[in-house]
Design a protein around this motif. Sequence first.
Motif, PDB file in Angstrom:
ATOM      1  N   VAL A   1      10.926  -8.820   5.921  1.00 24.54           N
ATOM      2  CA  VAL A   1      10.468  -7.433   5.986  1.00 24.54           C
ATOM      3  C   VAL A   1       8.943  -7.442   6.008  1.00 24.54           C
ATOM      4  O   VAL A   1       8.311  -8.390   5.543  1.00 24.54           O
ATOM      5  CB  VAL A   1      10.997  -6.582   4.805  1.00 24.54           C
ATOM      6  CG1 VAL A   1      12.523  -6.554   4.796  1.00 24.54           C
ATOM      7  CG2 VAL A   1      10.466  -7.069   3.470  1.00 24.54           C
ATOM      8  N   GLU A   2       8.362  -6.373   6.545  1.00 23.29           N
ATOM      9  CA  GLU A   2       6.903  -6.300   6.620  1.00 23.29           C
ATOM     10  C   GLU A   2       6.260  -5.759   5.356  1.00 23.29           C
ATOM     11  O   GLU A   2       5.156  -6.156   5.010  1.00 23.29           O
ATOM     12  CB  GLU A   2       6.461  -5.425   7.791  1.00 23.29           C
ATOM     13  CG  GLU A   2       6.535  -6.115   9.121  1.00 23.29           C
ATOM     14  CD  GLU A   2       5.878  -5.271  10.194  1.00 23.29           C
ATOM     15  OE1 GLU A   2       4.752  -5.604  10.588  1.00 23.29           O
ATOM     16  OE2 GLU A   2       6.519  -4.298  10.614  1.00 23.29           O
ATOM     17  N   HIS A   3       6.931  -4.809   4.708  1.00 25.24           N
ATOM     18  CA  HIS A   3       6.317  -4.108   3.587  1.00 25.24           C
ATOM     19  C   HIS A   3       7.330  -3.853   2.485  1.00 25.24           C
ATOM     20  O   HIS A   3       8.507  -3.644   2.759  1.00 25.24           O
ATOM     21  CB  HIS A   3       5.779  -2.740   4.032  1.00 25.24           C
ATOM     22  CG  HIS A   3       4.907  -2.791   5.230  1.00 25.24           C
ATOM     23  ND1 HIS A   3       3.625  -3.267   5.198  1.00 25.24           N
ATOM     24  CD2 HIS A   3       5.140  -2.432   6.512  1.00 25.24           C
ATOM     25  CE1 HIS A   3       3.100  -3.184   6.400  1.00 25.24           C
ATOM     26  NE2 HIS A   3       3.997  -2.687   7.222  1.00 25.24           N
ATOM     27  N   LEU A   4       6.843  -3.852   1.260  1.00 24.73           N
ATOM     28  CA  LEU A   4       7.603  -3.365   0.115  1.00 24.73           C
ATOM     29  C   LEU A   4       6.621  -3.055  -0.980  1.00 24.73           C
ATOM     30  O   LEU A   4       5.437  -3.348  -0.863  1.00 24.73           O
ATOM     31  CB  LEU A   4       8.689  -4.347  -0.334  1.00 24.73           C
ATOM     32  CG  LEU A   4       8.342  -5.778  -0.739  1.00 24.73           C
ATOM     33  CD1 LEU A   4       7.611  -5.860  -2.058  1.00 24.73           C
ATOM     34  CD2 LEU A   4       9.604  -6.591  -0.824  1.00 24.73           C
ATOM     35  N   ARG A   5       7.117  -2.440  -2.041  1.00 22.20           N
ATOM     36  CA  ARG A   5       6.289  -2.117  -3.200  1.00 22.20           C
ATOM     37  C   ARG A   5       6.955  -2.724  -4.426  1.00 22.20           C
ATOM     38  O   ARG A   5       7.887  -2.157  -4.985  1.00 22.20           O
ATOM     39  CB  ARG A   5       6.138  -0.603  -3.360  1.00 22.20           C
ATOM     40  CG  ARG A   5       5.318   0.032  -2.265  1.00 22.20           C
ATOM     41  CD  ARG A   5       3.868  -0.357  -2.450  1.00 22.20           C
ATOM     42  NE  ARG A   5       3.034   0.212  -1.409  1.00 22.20           N
ATOM     43  CZ  ARG A   5       2.041  -0.437  -0.864  1.00 22.20           C
ATOM     44  NH1 ARG A   5       1.764  -1.668  -1.228  1.00 22.20           N
ATOM     45  NH2 ARG A   5       1.303   0.126   0.052  1.00 22.20           N
ATOM     46  N   ALA A   6       6.463  -3.887  -4.833  1.00 21.71           N
ATOM     47  CA  ALA A   6       7.043  -4.623  -5.956  1.00 21.71           C
ATOM     48  C   ALA A   6       6.574  -4.060  -7.291  1.00 21.71           C
ATOM     49  O   ALA A   6       5.522  -3.429  -7.393  1.00 21.71           O
ATOM     50  CB  ALA A   6       6.673  -6.104  -5.852  1.00 21.71           C
ATOM     51  N   HIS A   7       7.364  -4.330  -8.311  1.00 23.08           N
ATOM     52  CA  HIS A   7       7.073  -3.874  -9.669  1.00 23.08           C
ATOM     53  C   HIS A   7       6.074  -4.777 -10.389  1.00 23.08           C
ATOM     54  O   HIS A   7       5.441  -4.359 -11.354  1.00 23.08           O
ATOM     55  CB  HIS A   7       8.369  -3.803 -10.482  1.00 23.08           C
ATOM     56  CG  HIS A   7       9.368  -2.863  -9.884  1.00 23.08           C
ATOM     57  ND1 HIS A   7      10.293  -3.268  -8.934  1.00 23.08           N
ATOM     58  CD2 HIS A   7       9.561  -1.545 -10.072  1.00 23.08           C
ATOM     59  CE1 HIS A   7      11.026  -2.225  -8.587  1.00 23.08           C
ATOM     60  NE2 HIS A   7      10.612  -1.170  -9.264  1.00 23.08           N
ATOM     61  N   ALA A   8       5.970  -6.036  -9.938  1.00 24.70           N
ATOM     62  CA  ALA A   8       5.045  -6.996 -10.543  1.00 24.70           C
ATOM     63  C   ALA A   8       4.856  -8.140  -9.557  1.00 24.70           C
ATOM     64  O   ALA A   8       5.592  -8.245  -8.567  1.00 24.70           O
ATOM     65  CB  ALA A   8       5.591  -7.522 -11.877  1.00 24.70           C
ATOM     66  N   GLY A   9       3.872  -8.998  -9.852  1.00 27.14           N
ATOM     67  CA  GLY A   9       3.634 -10.097  -8.936  1.00 27.14           C
ATOM     68  C   GLY A   9       2.921 -11.275  -9.549  1.00 27.14           C
ATOM     69  O   GLY A   9       2.168 -11.144 -10.518  1.00 27.14           O
TER      70      GLY A   9
END
Length: 182
Positions: free
Chosen positions: A125-133
């Motif tokens: 996938v190109e984009h996502l919004r993760a909760h942490a990294g």
Amino acid sequence: MEAELSRITAQARQAAEELLAEAGLGPGHILVVGCSSSEVLGGRIGRASSQEAAEAVFSGIYPLLRERGVWLAAQCCEHLNRALIVEGACAEQYGLEPVCVVPQPKAGGSFAAQAWRTFDRPTAVEHLRAHAGLDIGGTLIGMHLREVAVPVRLSLDHIGRAILLCARTRPKYIGGSRAVYE
């Protein structure tokens, strides 16, 4: 080399455990991981890709996330515009649009390639919004974190020889001086 790889696996697991606790991640949340296998072994990012180092980091993080029901999003390198490899079920849960690419160690990165080989149904996938990294080696994961990112300091600041930077996210505070927050 085997002892160094074992140490890298242990460090990766420890970092993931600490961040999961600090960020309060649980089932269904997403953890984005960017990992320069070059930096982990003391090289320069993008110059000395190591499948062995990527496997060591991956094997420290992925089993723990699976146990906890947390999705792993493996960030690709700049050659794939920092696309992400996720499980197909994660893409479906979050309505992420798949793109067509298969990461390779020198075009996508060794860590993302390891995720592709390991996941049950890998999806790019190109984009996502993760909760942490976890940013291992300066891979610039910020573009894939939810607003508002909050730096997290762990008990370790390196995995192998790579600098480790971590973040969790929180909802935005809105409403001004009259607002009440939990």
